[in-house]
Motif scaffolding. Structure first.
Motif, PDB file in Angstrom:
ATOM      1  N   SER A   1       0.854  -1.131  -0.060  1.00 40.05           N
ATOM      2  CA  SER A   1      -0.018  -0.102  -0.168  1.00 40.05           C
ATOM      3  C   SER A   1       0.926   1.339  -0.058  1.00 40.05           C
ATOM      4  CB  SER A   1      -0.887   0.074   1.334  1.00 40.05           C
ATOM      5  OG  SER A   1      -1.621  -1.100   1.312  1.00 40.05           O
ATOM      6  N   ASP A   2       0.336   2.466  -0.707  1.00 37.69           N
ATOM      7  CA  ASP A   2       1.117   3.563  -0.615  1.00 37.69           C
ATOM      8  C   ASP A   2       0.747   4.401   0.935  1.00 37.69           C
ATOM      9  OD1 ASP A   2       2.153   3.336  -3.098  1.00 37.69           O
ATOM     10  OD2 ASP A   2       0.352   4.564  -4.125  1.00 37.69           O
ATOM     11  N   PHE A   3      -0.447   4.005   1.376  1.00 33.11           N
ATOM     12  CA  PHE A   3      -0.745   4.741   2.629  1.00 33.11           C
ATOM     13  C   PHE A   3      -1.635   3.637   3.501  1.00 33.11           C
ATOM     14  CE2 PHE A   3      -4.496   5.542   0.264  1.00 33.11           C
ATOM     15  CZ  PHE A   3      -5.661   5.098   1.116  1.00 33.11           C
ATOM     16  N   VAL A   4      -1.149   3.899   4.817  1.00 33.47           N
ATOM     17  CA  VAL A   4      -2.069   2.876   5.940  1.00 33.47           C
ATOM     18  C   VAL A   4      -2.113   3.917   6.957  1.00 33.47           C
ATOM     19  CG1 VAL A   4      -1.799   1.130   7.418  1.00 33.47           C
ATOM     20  CG2 VAL A   4      -0.548   1.058   5.241  1.00 33.47           C
ATOM     21  N   ILE A   5      -3.384   4.205   7.415  1.00 35.18           N
ATOM     22  CA  ILE A   5      -3.975   4.995   8.333  1.00 35.18           C
ATOM     23  C   ILE A   5      -5.093   4.657   9.122  1.00 35.18           C
ATOM     24  CG2 ILE A   5      -3.320   7.124   7.031  1.00 35.18           C
ATOM     25  CD1 ILE A   5      -6.196   7.334   6.044  1.00 35.18           C
ATOM     26  N   ARG A   6      -5.335   5.217  10.265  1.00 37.76           N
ATOM     27  CA  ARG A   6      -6.330   5.021  11.076  1.00 37.76           C
ATOM     28  C   ARG A   6      -6.990   6.232  11.137  1.00 37.76           C
ATOM     29  NH1 ARG A   6      -7.073   5.968  16.847  1.00 37.76           N
ATOM     30  NH2 ARG A   6      -4.986   6.118  17.124  1.00 37.76           N
ATOM     31  N   ALA A   7      -8.472   6.231  10.668  1.00 38.24           N
ATOM     32  CA  ALA A   7      -9.134   7.601  10.529  1.00 38.24           C
ATOM     33  C   ALA A   7     -10.557   7.594  10.849  1.00 38.24           C
ATOM     34  CB  ALA A   7      -9.032   8.151   9.141  1.00 38.24           C
TER      35      ALA A   7
ATOM     36  N   PHE B   1      -7.480   2.063   7.074  1.00 39.15           N
ATOM     37  CA  PHE B   1      -7.556   2.180   5.912  1.00 39.15           C
ATOM     38  C   PHE B   1      -6.171   1.814   5.203  1.00 39.15           C
ATOM     39  CE2 PHE B   1     -11.082   5.384   6.856  1.00 39.15           C
ATOM     40  CZ  PHE B   1     -12.040   4.966   6.094  1.00 39.15           C
ATOM     41  N   MET B   2      -6.137   1.289   4.182  1.00 43.68           N
ATOM     42  CA  MET B   2      -4.973   0.804   3.173  1.00 43.68           C
ATOM     43  C   MET B   2      -5.378   1.356   1.703  1.00 43.68           C
ATOM     44  SD  MET B   2      -2.983  -2.311   4.681  1.00 43.68           S
ATOM     45  CE  MET B   2      -2.647  -2.441   6.514  1.00 43.68           C
ATOM     46  N   GLY B   3      -4.475   1.845   0.970  1.00 40.15           N
ATOM     47  CA  GLY B   3      -4.778   2.117  -0.364  1.00 40.15           C
ATOM     48  C   GLY B   3      -3.587   2.775  -1.140  1.00 40.15           C
ATOM     49  N   MET B   4      -3.878   3.336  -1.996  1.00 38.03           N
ATOM     50  CA  MET B   4      -3.055   3.698  -3.255  1.00 38.03           C
ATOM     51  C   MET B   4      -3.267   5.338  -3.460  1.00 38.03           C
ATOM     52  SD  MET B   4      -1.672   1.111  -3.626  1.00 38.03           S
ATOM     53  CE  MET B   4      -0.302   1.529  -4.679  1.00 38.03           C
ATOM     54  N   LEU B   5      -2.462   5.909  -3.702  1.00 32.06           N
ATOM     55  CA  LEU B   5      -2.207   7.376  -4.081  1.00 32.06           C
ATOM     56  C   LEU B   5      -2.549   7.513  -5.517  1.00 32.06           C
ATOM     57  CD1 LEU B   5       0.337   9.281  -1.912  1.00 32.06           C
ATOM     58  CD2 LEU B   5      -1.947   9.903  -1.962  1.00 32.06           C
ATOM     59  N   GLN B   6      -3.549   8.117  -5.953  1.00 27.77           N
ATOM     60  CA  GLN B   6      -3.858   8.303  -7.466  1.00 27.77           C
ATOM     61  C   GLN B   6      -4.363   9.779  -7.639  1.00 27.77           C
ATOM     62  OE1 GLN B   6      -6.366   5.255  -8.374  1.00 27.77           O
ATOM     63  NE2 GLN B   6      -4.665   3.606  -8.996  1.00 27.77           N
TER      64      GLN B   6
END
Length: 239
Positions: free
Chosen positions: A39-45, A131-136
């Motif tokens: 993943s590009d980012f991993v956050i708690r939100a 959340f995990m995902g990509m930057l686009q």
């Protein structure tokens, strides 16, 4: 003539059914560590009420290494013609992507509006999520194939992994078996040549209570913990 029309209608329905079957979203199972490392980012939100001032991007220029902003710029709501829906989130903790995301920032997280493109159906306002995902295109984006879950379902071992164990062991390979045939871990371990073997359909204990880490001999193996042992014993008892 009526029979021909009925036949064409029937064939058309079959075609449409096949089309949607082909276009349906398919996600292969993966260990949380694999999700993290890819993943590009991993956050708690926390999902918060949406306000129109939330912006598209969370950095000054449309590049992932640019200056971190404490909040998203007020550039207006997203284009209604774009095939995305989004939720406003307040970032509580950044586990990966700290070079372009700041703790406490408010921004939007995007997903496709189409189920066939793995769009996430809904998120509960007021809940905290991982959340995990990509930057686009200057946006945080995620799909049903990216690991996301309510924060209260994340185990203590998973949280430890998020804090430091996952990122410090991304060089370790996790070899997934059992996707298309039965997983024989003894055979697959020999074939994996030092990788951690993870059973796609029976690897819940490793997912919840272990990390693939580098050991003193330089080889990667599952980190053994009391929680992992108890989980395995429970699974054996059930079977």
């Amino acid at each position: 003539m009526a029979i021909t029309t009925q036949l064409l209608t029937f064939l058309g329905l079959i075609f449409i059914s096949c089309f949607y079957a082909v276009m349906s979203c398919t996600c292969l199972p993966a260990h949380p560590q694999d999700h993290f490392c890819k993943s590009d980012f991993v956050i708690r939100a926390k999902v918060v009420p949406y306000y129109s001032k939330i912006g598209h991007s969370i950095f000054t220029k449309r590049h992932k290494n640019d200056v971190v902003l404490p909040t998203a710029p007020s550039s207006g709501s997203s284009n209604p013609n774009e095939p995305f829906k989004h939720w406003q989130i307040r970032i509580k903790k950044v586990y990966k992507g700290g070079e372009f995301i700041a703790n406490g920032a408010e921004t939007s997280i995007y997903t496709s509006i189409f189920d066939s493109l793995c769009g996430v159906a809904t998120m509960q306002e007021g809940e905290q999520y991982l959340f995990m995902g990509m930057l686009q295109d200057g946006q945080l984006r995620f799909t049903t194939c990216n690991w996301h879950a309510k924060w209260d379902t994340i185990t203590k071992k998973m949280r430890k992994g998020l804090r430091y164990q996952y990122t410090s062991n991304c060089n370790c390979q996790i070899s997934t078996c059992g996707l298309f045939d039965k997983c024989d871990k003894r055979i697959h371990t020999k074939q994996a040549d030092g990788a951690c073997v993870w059973d796609a359909w029976d690897g819940g204990c490793e997912s919840k209570f272990s990390t693939c880490i580098v050991h003193d001999d330089g080889r990667c193996a599952w980190h053994r913990s009391p929680e992992l042992s108890r989980c395995r014993k429970t699974e054996i008892t059930k079977s």
